[in-house]
Design a protein around this motif. Structure first.
Motif, PDB file in Angstrom:
ATOM      1  N   ASP A 216       0.817  -1.219   0.000  1.00 39.03           N
ATOM      2  CA  ASP A 216       0.000   0.000   0.000  1.00 39.03           C
ATOM      3  C   ASP A 216       0.848   1.264   0.000  1.00 39.03           C
ATOM      4  O   ASP A 216       0.376   2.340  -0.371  1.00 39.03           O
ATOM      5  N   ASP A 217       2.101   1.151   0.451  1.00 37.88           N
ATOM      6  CA  ASP A 217       2.988   2.315   0.503  1.00 37.88           C
ATOM      7  C   ASP A 217       3.712   2.552  -0.807  1.00 37.88           C
ATOM      8  O   ASP A 217       4.453   3.530  -0.936  1.00 37.88           O
ATOM      9  N   TRP A 218       3.539   1.685  -1.774  1.00 37.61           N
ATOM     10  CA  TRP A 218       4.238   1.841  -3.052  1.00 37.61           C
ATOM     11  C   TRP A 218       3.638   2.991  -3.849  1.00 37.61           C
ATOM     12  O   TRP A 218       2.446   3.289  -3.747  1.00 37.61           O
ATOM     13  N   SER A 219       4.487   3.580  -4.694  1.00 38.72           N
ATOM     14  CA  SER A 219       3.992   4.584  -5.630  1.00 38.72           C
ATOM     15  C   SER A 219       3.182   3.906  -6.729  1.00 38.72           C
ATOM     16  O   SER A 219       3.286   2.682  -6.935  1.00 38.72           O
ATOM     17  N   GLU A 220       2.381   4.670  -7.453  1.00 32.33           N
ATOM     18  CA  GLU A 220       1.574   4.089  -8.514  1.00 32.33           C
ATOM     19  C   GLU A 220       2.452   3.501  -9.614  1.00 32.33           C
ATOM     20  O   GLU A 220       2.142   2.452 -10.181  1.00 32.33           O
ATOM     21  N   GLU A 221       3.568   4.152  -9.901  1.00 30.73           N
ATOM     22  CA  GLU A 221       4.469   3.635 -10.934  1.00 30.73           C
ATOM     23  C   GLU A 221       5.021   2.268 -10.537  1.00 30.73           C
ATOM     24  O   GLU A 221       5.076   1.340 -11.341  1.00 30.73           O
ATOM     25  N   HIS A 222       5.417   2.138  -9.250  1.00 33.54           N
ATOM     26  CA  HIS A 222       5.949   0.861  -8.779  1.00 33.54           C
ATOM     27  C   HIS A 222       4.862  -0.209  -8.798  1.00 33.54           C
ATOM     28  O   HIS A 222       5.121  -1.370  -9.158  1.00 33.54           O
ATOM     29  N   ARG A 223       3.648   0.153  -8.441  1.00 30.05           N
ATOM     30  CA  ARG A 223       2.537  -0.806  -8.492  1.00 30.05           C
ATOM     31  C   ARG A 223       2.327  -1.317  -9.915  1.00 30.05           C
ATOM     32  O   ARG A 223       2.162  -2.525 -10.137  1.00 30.05           O
ATOM     33  N   ARG A 224       2.324  -0.394 -10.855  1.00 30.28           N
ATOM     34  CA  ARG A 224       2.075  -0.789 -12.241  1.00 30.28           C
ATOM     35  C   ARG A 224       3.167  -1.719 -12.758  1.00 30.28           C
ATOM     36  O   ARG A 224       2.883  -2.706 -13.444  1.00 30.28           O
ATOM     37  N   ILE A 225       4.416  -1.424 -12.454  1.00 34.39           N
ATOM     38  CA  ILE A 225       5.512  -2.239 -12.967  1.00 34.39           C
ATOM     39  C   ILE A 225       5.475  -3.633 -12.356  1.00 34.39           C
ATOM     40  O   ILE A 225       5.666  -4.641 -13.040  1.00 34.39           O
ATOM     41  N   VAL A 226       5.200  -3.708 -11.034  1.00 33.74           N
ATOM     42  CA  VAL A 226       5.123  -5.015 -10.386  1.00 33.74           C
ATOM     43  C   VAL A 226       3.976  -5.834 -10.972  1.00 33.74           C
ATOM     44  O   VAL A 226       4.137  -7.008 -11.323  1.00 33.74           O
ATOM     45  N   LEU A 227       2.795  -5.231 -11.121  1.00 33.86           N
ATOM     46  CA  LEU A 227       1.649  -5.953 -11.678  1.00 33.86           C
ATOM     47  C   LEU A 227       1.889  -6.307 -13.139  1.00 33.86           C
ATOM     48  O   LEU A 227       1.461  -7.363 -13.612  1.00 33.86           O
ATOM     49  N   ARG A 228       2.577  -5.454 -13.852  1.00 30.22           N
ATOM     50  CA  ARG A 228       2.869  -5.739 -15.257  1.00 30.22           C
ATOM     51  C   ARG A 228       3.727  -7.000 -15.370  1.00 30.22           C
ATOM     52  O   ARG A 228       3.521  -7.831 -16.255  1.00 30.22           O
ATOM     53  N   HIS A 229       4.686  -7.146 -14.444  1.00 28.80           N
ATOM     54  CA  HIS A 229       5.540  -8.335 -14.464  1.00 28.80           C
ATOM     55  C   HIS A 229       4.748  -9.581 -14.076  1.00 28.80           C
ATOM     56  O   HIS A 229       4.829 -10.617 -14.748  1.00 28.80           O
ATOM     57  N   GLU A 230       3.973  -9.482 -13.004  1.00 29.38           N
ATOM     58  CA  GLU A 230       3.228 -10.665 -12.546  1.00 29.38           C
ATOM     59  C   GLU A 230       2.156 -11.072 -13.552  1.00 29.38           C
ATOM     60  O   GLU A 230       1.899 -12.265 -13.753  1.00 29.38           O
ATOM     61  N   LEU A 231       1.503 -10.108 -14.185  1.00 27.77           N
ATOM     62  CA  LEU A 231       0.486 -10.442 -15.187  1.00 27.77           C
ATOM     63  C   LEU A 231       1.115 -11.046 -16.436  1.00 27.77           C
ATOM     64  O   LEU A 231       0.449 -11.780 -17.171  1.00 27.77           O
ATOM     65  N   ALA A 232       2.388 -10.725 -16.685  1.00 32.49           N
ATOM     66  CA  ALA A 232       3.083 -11.382 -17.789  1.00 32.49           C
ATOM     67  C   ALA A 232       3.187 -12.890 -17.519  1.00 32.49           C
ATOM     68  O   ALA A 232       3.051 -13.704 -18.425  1.00 32.49           O
ATOM     69  N   HIS A 233       3.422 -13.275 -16.243  1.00 36.77           N
ATOM     70  CA  HIS A 233       3.423 -14.695 -15.886  1.00 36.77           C
ATOM     71  C   HIS A 233       2.061 -15.323 -16.147  1.00 36.77           C
ATOM     72  O   HIS A 233       1.959 -16.449 -16.656  1.00 36.77           O
ATOM     73  N   VAL A 234       0.995 -14.590 -15.794  1.00 39.74           N
ATOM     74  CA  VAL A 234      -0.354 -15.113 -15.993  1.00 39.74           C
ATOM     75  C   VAL A 234      -0.638 -15.294 -17.483  1.00 39.74           C
ATOM     76  O   VAL A 234      -1.180 -16.312 -17.918  1.00 39.74           O
ATOM     77  N   ALA A 235      -0.275 -14.291 -18.276  1.00 39.22           N
ATOM     78  CA  ALA A 235      -0.534 -14.356 -19.717  1.00 39.22           C
ATOM     79  C   ALA A 235       0.227 -15.509 -20.369  1.00 39.22           C
ATOM     80  O   ALA A 235      -0.242 -16.108 -21.337  1.00 39.22           O
ATOM     81  N   ARG A 236       1.397 -15.828 -19.849  1.00 42.16           N
ATOM     82  CA  ARG A 236       2.226 -16.893 -20.432  1.00 42.16           C
ATOM     83  C   ARG A 236       1.899 -18.278 -19.859  1.00 42.16           C
ATOM     84  O   ARG A 236       2.500 -19.266 -20.259  1.00 42.16           O
ATOM     85  N   ASN A 237       0.963 -18.353 -18.894  1.00 42.84           N
ATOM     86  CA  ASN A 237       0.629 -19.636 -18.246  1.00 42.84           C
ATOM     87  C   ASN A 237       1.859 -20.279 -17.619  1.00 42.84           C
ATOM     88  O   ASN A 237       2.069 -21.496 -17.706  1.00 42.84           O
ATOM     89  N   ASP A 238       2.686 -19.457 -16.958  1.00 42.59           N
ATOM     90  CA  ASP A 238       3.898 -19.979 -16.348  1.00 42.59           C
ATOM     91  C   ASP A 238       3.608 -20.900 -15.163  1.00 42.59           C
ATOM     92  O   ASP A 238       4.441 -21.748 -14.826  1.00 42.59           O
ATOM     93  N   SER A 239       2.459 -20.731 -14.504  1.00 44.56           N
ATOM     94  CA  SER A 239       2.126 -21.625 -13.393  1.00 44.56           C
ATOM     95  C   SER A 239       1.975 -23.060 -13.893  1.00 44.56           C
ATOM     96  O   SER A 239       2.380 -24.014 -13.221  1.00 44.56           O
TER      97      SER A 239
END
Length: 781
Positions: A216-239
């Protein structure tokens, strides 16, 4: 089973070695391709035992003849054993040279004695015990690793259930923005927990993204970059791929190469997601800084970490940072064709390997030979003869230099067919002669193996370039070609750039990879490249140009020409805005999806844009941020997902993004801004009447307008039941707001509307704003 296990272990090792070596050989390729190779390696290893059982037998005589035919010096007729076992004497008797009716029969006393004494009983017992213990040892290891993974899975579920859901407006807005940009259509659960120290993702059917407690203390830019990376895993079906790797490591826990392949696959998975984030428009230096910040607090997570994909692990950090900051690396995802090719390659390797059976060579019993010739039996020495296949003639071609000139007479209006199987750079220019002339320069390691022919044809000429060896070769050729001013080109090249200048005709074909540049040309065009930039300028052309990866720049081109890029921006620059092109293009981020745009005569976005003119800067991208520092003659800018910034502008400005913030101004003309989700800020300048249309799926809208504004306001801010508060329409003007009293569900989620509909000053053009779960602010300058 005793024969199956050694053969299986050899084949398993061979598959793992081949997969790891192939991934290492592709070090210059995209990480996503290496990840596909390693995943295919582990998947093939899982299928191997089943394939060996069900595949037909392919018997190849490679083993020595059977022991029964080799060890006649140990037949019962030739071995005498002292019953006291104090000494053993071996005597060669005539019985060894002729059949023995008694000794050769099974069940005879000598046969029983030899059978009992040829193999030491103690040794036989130890071997039998070791053989029987191997399945037990494997089962214990398999159960142990599987239990470890199961405990990790249960722990992940418990952490997920106990985690705090991040379902507030700020998080939901950012998650929805990035989910659309990543192309993820699944429902994604976003939560925070004090148990984790680094962002991680797990789950195949219902993905879960878990963040540290201080998210919750992260900046919006940091939130977006972290979610962008994690959603890349989701899009690639890495699980799913990690689950397959886990099953492979459990089955083959004893094989070190299985763990090596899994570790390499995980590393390539993270690098592929890093590339995806950077390709979506995130500056590499900024992303590296965010990655380092996440890795500082990362710690080991046990089996739960094995089954999930974490954003940063200290053990992989250095290599990932170097890869992110490298400017020479490919950042394109593995194409479906590449995936299918890798899958076909593993099938072609797996099928014959599973069917292969090594069997003993046929041999004549040595005892029979000894009897026939009445000779003593001698030791057998086995030898292997190497079969050397014929080698292609790789001698230099006599009388051919690395540079030469070819020419044939032609008529204007004909066609030059370029069939360059050896590849090469193509430079085509026009002249006023009725002939095709080729100045060829052959270079590269295997230039001597290249055969070049220029032959006349019914409709023009054909330039053919190929390797004389079936093994191919490495080359770096250049073909400078002069053709009549009115002439057609048909290109089929395995790779190399294409340049066309001053020619009028029809240009068609493709190159496996390389830049395309067209200048001062007229006619029809349909050219494609597997990867490389495309530049078209000062021409009148109809048709299309396309690249698998790279930007497209169409400048001062009339006619109906469209551009397409698999992973880059497509920029249209008219003659009136050429002066501002350099600054505009510099700010364009290359997207990860397909960017496309159409020419002035036919534009798929013209219906949506209405009366907005084609003059000025025109830029479009499949995804990523776009920045246009100035657009004095207006702009038409679109991106599949990302922020858009347009500086001082005149004329009409049209911008659209699938999700992201929009900033425009100061704008002296009309403005239309559409975003799937994001804030919008527009600064209107001057006393001119401004026509404004704004639409945001979720976000605040701020308009700065002149003090003496004359307009008709049509403002509407909706809010949904789960938003938590009413939206507002604020401003420096005396605004009269109304609000609906009932929840309306005609637009999906039930919502209420806050509206302003009134005239400011003398009235005039309409300022129309629509937003959901966001405020509208009208400020007077």
């Amino acid at each position: 089973m005793s024969a199956f296990v050694p053969a299986f272990l050899i084949k398993l090792t061979l598959i793992l070695v081949l997969g790891i070596l192939l991934a290492s050989a592709l070090k210059s390729a995209a990480p996503s391709l290496r990840h596909v190779v390693l995943f295919g390696t582990l998947a093939s290893s899982l299928v191997l035992p089943v394939a060996m059982r069900i595949s037909p037998s392919w018997d190849v005589a490679l083993l020595p003849p059977r022991a029964a035919n080799l060890d006649y010096d140990r037949t019962p007729a030739t071995v005498a054993i002292n019953k006291t076992r104090s000494q053993e004497t071996v005597t060669q008797t005539p019985a060894a040279l002729a059949p023995n009716a008694t000794a050769g029969k099974p069940g005879s006393s000598t046969d029983a004695a030899s059978s009992a004494n040829l193999v030491d009983p103690a040794t036989q017992t130890i071997g039998a015990r070791a053989a029987s213990a191997m399945p037990i040892a494997w089962a214990l290891g398999f159960v142990g690793v599987l239990a470890w993974l199961t405990i990790g899975r249960i722990r992940l579920r418990r952490i997920g259930r106990a985690a705090r859901r991040l379902d507030g407006f700020d998080w939901t807005r950012v998650l929805d923005d990035e989910r659309r940009g990543a192309g993820v259509r699944k429902s994604v659960v976003l939560a925070a927990s004090h148990v984790v120290s680094t962002p991680l993702t797990w789950g195949w059917t219902t993905p879960v993204i878990l963040l540290p407690e201080d998210a919750d203390d992260w900046s919006e830019e940091h939130r977006r970059i972290v979610l962008r990376h994690e959603l890349a895993h989701v899009a690639r079906n890495d699980s799913f791929s990690q689950l397959v790797a886990g099953v492979g490591c459990a089955l083959y826990w004893f094989h070190p190469l299985a763990w090596v392949a899994e570790r390499k696959m995980r590393a390539e998975c993270e690098r592929a997601c890093d590339d995806r984030v950077v390709s979506l428009g995130t500056p590499a230096t900024d992303y590296a800084a965010h990655l380092l910040e996440v890795a500082r607090s990362a710690r080991a997570f046990g089996a739960a970490g094995f089954l999930s994909v974490a954003m940063a692990r200290p053990s992989q950090l250095e290599g990932r940072l170097l890869a992110v900051l490298s400017e020479s690396r490919q950042r394109v995802s593995a194409s479906p064709t590449a995936r299918r090719t890798v899958a076909a390659l593993f099938v072609l390797i797996l099928m014959p390997l599973a069917a292969f059976r090594a069997v003993p060579k046929p041999d004549v019993p040595r005892a029979a030979i000894a009897v026939a010739h009445q000779q003593p039996i001698l030791p057998v020495v086995h030898s292997r003869q190497a079969i050397v296949p014929p080698v292609q003639n790789r001698q230099p071609r006599v009388g051919i230099d690395s540079s030469f000139h070819l020419s044939v007479p032609v008529r204007p209006g004909g066609t030059l067919t370029l069939d360059l199987r050896s590849g090469g750079a193509i430079i085509v220019t026009a002249w006023d002669r009725s002939e095709v002339a080729v100045d060829a320069h052959l270079a590269g390691r295997d230039w001597r193996l290249t055969q070049v022919r220029l032959d006349p044809s019914d409709d023009g000429a054909t330039l053919d370039s190929r390797f004389t060896s079936s093994e191919g070769g490495s080359s770096s050729h250049t073909f400078r070609i002069s053709v009549p001013r009115k002439f057609n080109l048909r290109v089929n090249s395995s790779g190399g750039s294409i340049e066309i200048s001053g020619v009028e005709g029809r240009f068609t074909g493709k190159t496996g990879g390389g830049e395309i540049e067209i200048t001062n040309a007229r006619g029809d065009v349909d050219l494609r490249t597997g990867g490389g930039e495309i530049r078209v300028s000062d021409s009148h052309l109809t048709g299309s140009v396309a690249t698998g990866g790279g930007s497209v720049r169409i400048e001062r081109v009339s006619g109906n020409l469209s551009g397409l890029s698999g992973s880059g921006s497509v920029n249209y620059i008219s003659s009136s805005s050429a002066s501002s092109d350099a600054s505009a293009s510099a700010g364009a981020g290359a997207g990860a999806g397909a960017g496309a745009g159409a020419g002035a005569a036919s534009d798929p976005g013209s219906a949506a844009r209405g009366a907005y003119a084609y003059s000025g800067i025109r830029m479009t991208s499949g995804g990523g941020d776009i920045s246009v520092p100035e657009a004095p003659n207006g702009a038409y800018v679109t991106t599949g997902g990302g922020d858009i910034r347009v500086g001082p502008s005149g004329g009409q400005v049209y911008v659209r993004t699938g999700g992201g913030r929009i900033d425009i101004g100061p704008a002296a003309g009309s403005v239309e801004a559409i975003t799937g989700a994001g804030d919008v800020s527009i600064n209107l300048q001057g006393a001119n009447d401004h026509s404004v249309r704004v639409a945001s799926g979720s976000g605040n809208v701020t308009l700065e307008v002149p003090d003496d504004l004359n307009a008709v306001l049509d403002l509407e801010a909706a809010y949904t039941e789960n938003f938590g508060r009413k939206t507002r329409i604020l401003g420096d003007f005396d605004l009269k707001t109304t609000e609906t009293t009932t929840w309306e569900d005609t637009q999906g989620t039930p919502r209420k509307y806050v509206r302003v509909r009134q005239t400011i000053g003398r009235g005039g053009n309409v300022i129309r704003v629509r937003t959901v779960n966001g405020d509208i602010t009208l400020r007077r300058k």
